[in-house]
Design an enzyme around this catalytic site. Sequence first.
Site, PDB file in Angstrom:
ATOM      1  N   MET A   1      -7.129   4.231   8.960  1.00  0.00           N
ATOM      2  CA  MET A   1      -6.510   2.958   8.582  1.00  0.00           C
ATOM      3  C   MET A   1      -5.946   2.237   9.801  1.00  0.00           C
ATOM      4  SD  MET A   1      -4.772   3.152   4.922  1.00  0.00           S
ATOM      5  CE  MET A   1      -5.856   2.997   3.524  1.00  0.00           C
TER       6      MET A   1
ATOM      7  N   GLY B   1       0.826  -1.217   0.000  1.00  0.00           N
ATOM      8  CA  GLY B   1       0.000   0.000   0.000  1.00  0.00           C
ATOM      9  C   GLY B   1       0.854   1.259   0.000  1.00  0.00           C
TER      10      GLY B   1
ATOM     11  N   ASP C   1       0.596   1.594   8.737  1.00  0.00           N
ATOM     12  CA  ASP C   1      -0.006   1.057   9.967  1.00  0.00           C
ATOM     13  C   ASP C   1       0.994   0.972  11.125  1.00  0.00           C
ATOM     14  OD1 ASP C   1      -2.275   0.770   8.513  1.00  0.00           O
ATOM     15  OD2 ASP C   1      -2.187  -1.416   8.342  1.00  0.00           O
TER      16      ASP C   1
ATOM     17  N   ASP D   1       5.476  -5.377   5.765  1.00  0.00           N
ATOM     18  CA  ASP D   1       5.843  -6.706   6.266  1.00  0.00           C
ATOM     19  C   ASP D   1       5.846  -7.747   5.147  1.00  0.00           C
ATOM     20  OD1 ASP D   1       3.091  -6.379   6.068  1.00  0.00           O
ATOM     21  OD2 ASP D   1       2.630  -7.581   7.833  1.00  0.00           O
TER      22      ASP D   1
ATOM     23  N   THR E   1       5.353   1.286   6.151  1.00  0.00           N
ATOM     24  CA  THR E   1       4.034   0.849   6.597  1.00  0.00           C
ATOM     25  C   THR E   1       3.288   2.003   7.226  1.00  0.00           C
ATOM     26  OG1 THR E   1       2.906  -0.261   8.422  1.00  0.00           O
ATOM     27  CG2 THR E   1       5.267  -0.174   8.562  1.00  0.00           C
TER      28      THR E   1
ATOM     29  N   MET F   1      -6.970   9.293   2.109  1.00  0.00           N
ATOM     30  CA  MET F   1      -6.401  10.650   2.095  1.00  0.00           C
ATOM     31  C   MET F   1      -5.164  10.763   2.983  1.00  0.00           C
ATOM     32  SD  MET F   1      -9.839  12.872   2.092  1.00  0.00           S
ATOM     33  CE  MET F   1      -8.958  14.407   2.080  1.00  0.00           C
ATOM     34  N   ILE F   2      -5.164   9.989   4.089  1.00  0.00           N
ATOM     35  CA  ILE F   2      -4.032  10.171   5.016  1.00  0.00           C
ATOM     36  C   ILE F   2      -2.765   9.469   4.529  1.00  0.00           C
ATOM     37  CG2 ILE F   2      -5.566  10.479   7.009  1.00  0.00           C
ATOM     38  CD1 ILE F   2      -4.585   7.712   7.991  1.00  0.00           C
TER      39      ILE F   2
HETATM   40  N1  LIG Z   1       5.360 -14.423   2.445  1.00  0.00           N
HETATM   41  C1  LIG Z   1       5.654 -13.764   1.328  1.00  0.00           C
HETATM   42  N2  LIG Z   1       6.618 -14.227   0.494  1.00  0.00           N
HETATM   43  C2  LIG Z   1       6.928 -13.566  -0.642  1.00  0.00           C
HETATM   44  N3  LIG Z   1       6.333 -12.411  -1.033  1.00  0.00           N
HETATM   45  C3  LIG Z   1       5.365 -11.901  -0.247  1.00  0.00           C
HETATM   46  C4  LIG Z   1       4.980 -12.547   0.971  1.00  0.00           C
HETATM   47  N4  LIG Z   1       3.986 -11.811   1.526  1.00  0.00           N
HETATM   48  C5  LIG Z   1       3.775 -10.761   0.702  1.00  0.00           C
HETATM   49  N5  LIG Z   1       4.605 -10.796  -0.357  1.00  0.00           N
HETATM   50  C6  LIG Z   1       4.662  -9.859  -1.475  1.00  0.00           C
HETATM   51  O1  LIG Z   1       5.017  -8.567  -0.989  1.00  0.00           O
HETATM   52  C7  LIG Z   1       4.327  -7.548  -1.705  1.00  0.00           C
HETATM   53  C8  LIG Z   1       3.653  -6.595  -0.783  1.00  0.00           C
HETATM   54  O2  LIG Z   1       2.910  -7.267   0.217  1.00  0.00           O
HETATM   55  P1  LIG Z   1       1.636  -6.609   0.911  1.00  0.00           P
HETATM   56  O3  LIG Z   1       1.235  -7.473   2.054  1.00  0.00           O
HETATM   57  O4  LIG Z   1       0.613  -6.309  -0.127  1.00  0.00           O
HETATM   58  O5  LIG Z   1       2.114  -5.175   1.375  1.00  0.00           O
HETATM   59  P2  LIG Z   1       3.127  -4.715   2.500  1.00  0.00           P
HETATM   60  O6  LIG Z   1       4.490  -5.025   2.040  1.00  0.00           O
HETATM   61  O7  LIG Z   1       2.873  -3.279   2.585  1.00  0.00           O
HETATM   62  O8  LIG Z   1       2.773  -5.473   3.739  1.00  0.00           O
HETATM   63  C9  LIG Z   1       3.349  -8.260  -2.630  1.00  0.00           C
HETATM   64  O9  LIG Z   1       3.848  -8.182  -3.948  1.00  0.00           O
HETATM   65  C10 LIG Z   1       3.302  -9.679  -2.111  1.00  0.00           C
HETATM   66  O10 LIG Z   1       3.115 -10.630  -3.146  1.00  0.00           O
HETATM   67  O1  LIG Z   2      -6.887  -0.843  -0.332  1.00  0.00           O
HETATM   68  P1  LIG Z   2      -5.475  -1.264  -0.216  1.00  0.00           P
HETATM   69  O2  LIG Z   2      -4.559  -0.570  -1.157  1.00  0.00           O
HETATM   70  O3  LIG Z   2      -5.301  -2.749  -0.214  1.00  0.00           O
HETATM   71  O4  LIG Z   2      -4.954  -0.752   1.175  1.00  0.00           O
HETATM   72  C1  LIG Z   2      -5.640  -0.956   2.371  1.00  0.00           C
HETATM   73  C2  LIG Z   2      -4.721  -1.382   3.452  1.00  0.00           C
HETATM   74  O5  LIG Z   2      -3.463  -0.779   3.382  1.00  0.00           O
HETATM   75  C3  LIG Z   2      -3.012  -0.396   4.664  1.00  0.00           C
HETATM   76  O6  LIG Z   2      -3.038   0.984   4.731  1.00  0.00           O
HETATM   77  C4  LIG Z   2      -1.590  -0.784   4.923  1.00  0.00           C
HETATM   78  O7  LIG Z   2      -1.293  -2.025   4.435  1.00  0.00           O
HETATM   79  P2  LIG Z   2       0.180  -2.379   3.945  1.00  0.00           P
HETATM   80  O8  LIG Z   2       1.113  -2.009   5.071  1.00  0.00           O
HETATM   81  O9  LIG Z   2       0.111  -3.843   3.701  1.00  0.00           O
HETATM   82  O10 LIG Z   2       0.458  -1.575   2.733  1.00  0.00           O
HETATM   83  C5  LIG Z   2      -3.993  -0.992   5.635  1.00  0.00           C
HETATM   84  O11 LIG Z   2      -4.216  -0.209   6.755  1.00  0.00           O
HETATM   85  C6  LIG Z   2      -5.226  -1.046   4.789  1.00  0.00           C
HETATM   86  O12 LIG Z   2      -6.103  -2.032   5.249  1.00  0.00           O
HETATM   87 MG   LIG Z   3       1.340  -5.304   5.345  1.00  0.00          MG
END
Ligand SMILES: Nc1ncnc2c1ncn2[C@@H]1O[C@H](COP(=O)(O)OP(=O)(O)O)[C@@H](O)[C@H]1O
Ligand SMILES: O=P(O)(O)OC[C@H]1O[C@](O)(COP(=O)(O)O)[C@@H](O)[C@@H]1O
Ligand SMILES: [Mg+2]
EC number: 2.7.1.11
Length: 485
Positions: free
Chosen positions: A263, A101, A220, A190, A218, A375-376
């Site tokens: 969020m 995100g 969050d 993460d 992040t 927005m945030i």
């Molecule tokens: N366990 C995992 N192993 C490999 N890639 C992952 C894993 N979990 C998430 N990803 C990849 O990391 C990217 C971002 O993950 P996502 O959970 O959407 O956002 P964030 O990194 O903000 O938590 C995505 O492209 C997803 O496919």
């Molecule tokens: O609608 P999207 O782009 O999936 O994002 C929504 C989610 O992204 C977040 O802002 C943050 O998630 P990530 O850290 O995985 O990017 C969450 O709080 C929210 O639930």
């Molecule tokens: Mg995440």
Amino acid sequence: MSSPRSNKPKIVNGPGGYMLQDVPHLIDYLPDLPTYPNPLQDNPAYSVVKQYFVDADDSVPEKVVVHKDGPRGIHFRRAGPRQKVYFESDEVHACIVTCGGLCPGLNTVIREIVSSLSYMYGVKRILGIDGGYRGFYAKNTIPLNSKVVNDIHKRGGTILGTSRGGHDTTKIVDSIQDRGINQVYIIGGDGTQRGASVIFEEIRRRGLKVAVVGIPKTIDNDIPVIDKSFGFDTAVEEAQRAINAAHVEAESNENGIGFVKLMGRYSGFIAMYATLASRDVDCCLIPESPFYLEGEGGLFEFIERRLKENGHMVIVLAEGAGQDLMCKSMDSTLKDASGNKLLKDVGLWLSQSIKDYFNKNKMVMNLKYIDPTYMIRAVPSNASDNVYCTLLAQSAVHGAMAGYTGYTSGLVNGRQTYIPYYRITETQNNVVITDRMWARLLSSTNQPSFLGPKDISEEKKELPETPLLDDGAVDIPPVTKEVTK
Ligand SMILES: Nc1ncnc2c1ncn2[C@@H]1O[C@H](COP(=O)(O)OP(=O)(O)O)[C@@H](O)[C@H]1O
Ligand SMILES: O=P(O)(O)OC[C@H]1O[C@](O)(COP(=O)(O)O)[C@@H](O)[C@@H]1O
Ligand SMILES: [Mg+2]
């Protein structure tokens, strides 16, 4: 110490219970790599700085508050430029990718990685990967230089685009290898850091001279170990605008309720800090703190009482709160492309439930629902986040140039460090509702905790502290709650 190509954690123990949770280095599996003098020693801007290079033995403690007779505890490698580097300037072919995100400051981090590589280390070949992990194999790349990124920090979002899902390790590493990329900067949360960790493992398995560096993003604030994530302050600041509007609306109407959804999928940090900053909020609901609606000590009773006392109130709700209370018939197993649980819109549901309650009890009430969710996180980062992003990006680049790999660059106790991936991915950072920070919030809003004594002792057993900033909690060991997706 681990053997070459082993994926065991690198741990260095020292006297007095000192432990360094070290990060991998290219020479762990490529022992004969040559080194070069750091070009920064000839950079006029830095040559005047005494002891500019970081001492090889410098490390940063995970916990700064210690007991007199306690062990020195876990430490991380201190970030910063080293005397010797493992890449020559014209040998470096770097790439940058943003995943997950949005978050304020993404463009600043991109800008500062490009600037650090080019101005500090004379690197000329830098690629942007378009649209997250899948961009490695499904899209064209974007050439980056200091001119291209010059004013991107003034814009929200990411100039590289982002996505969820699409992590195909083999295809990604093939693409890195085929393009001759040898420094990979991966900005994300993460999920992204888990992805970076498996990319690093595959690169090490193939024996490639490629540094893989994570930069934690992040909104969050759910990434463990680090003090806080970039963009968090900006998001909290932006949330104030919604809370202010909610307060104005609430004050101007008979029994007005301003209701703001923010969020926070599993972690209520944004809601908690936005509430603490505002002082206009009467009730803050977060995923970590269970609550109930009906009956004695429930939310409805509290709202009714507060309206009778003050004539208006403001409620802040994190999107992950109260999910369990919503209609059981709704499908709660839906996931997004990355495997994150898709949340139901608790804001709309809860505001309707409050309206229904007051209708049923024939009480006048005016509820205004404000949902500033995106927005945030879509705004550009504020001044202090911009400085934070700059230091983070510079540290990430210094580490890669010095040959470190398989790490996330992060702020620990106010110092830039290199953190091994397993520490970033093993747990999630959550608000601990038995900590002082949540107590401060409860005392500022004067809302009920919605917990019985039994819940509190259960919570204490399960959830020792995980502070965002120093919360003064010194006596509980740093373990975080595991949250399953
Ligand atoms: N366990 C995992 N192993 C490999 N890639 C992952 C894993 N979990 C998430 N990803 C990849 O990391 C990217 C971002 O993950 P996502 O959970 O959407 O956002 P964030 O990194 O903000 O938590 C995505 O492209 C997803 O496919
Ligand atoms: O609608 P999207 O782009 O999936 O994002 C929504 C989610 O992204 C977040 O802002 C943050 O998630 P990530 O850290 O995985 O990017 C969450 O709080 C929210 O639930
Ligand atoms: Mg995440």
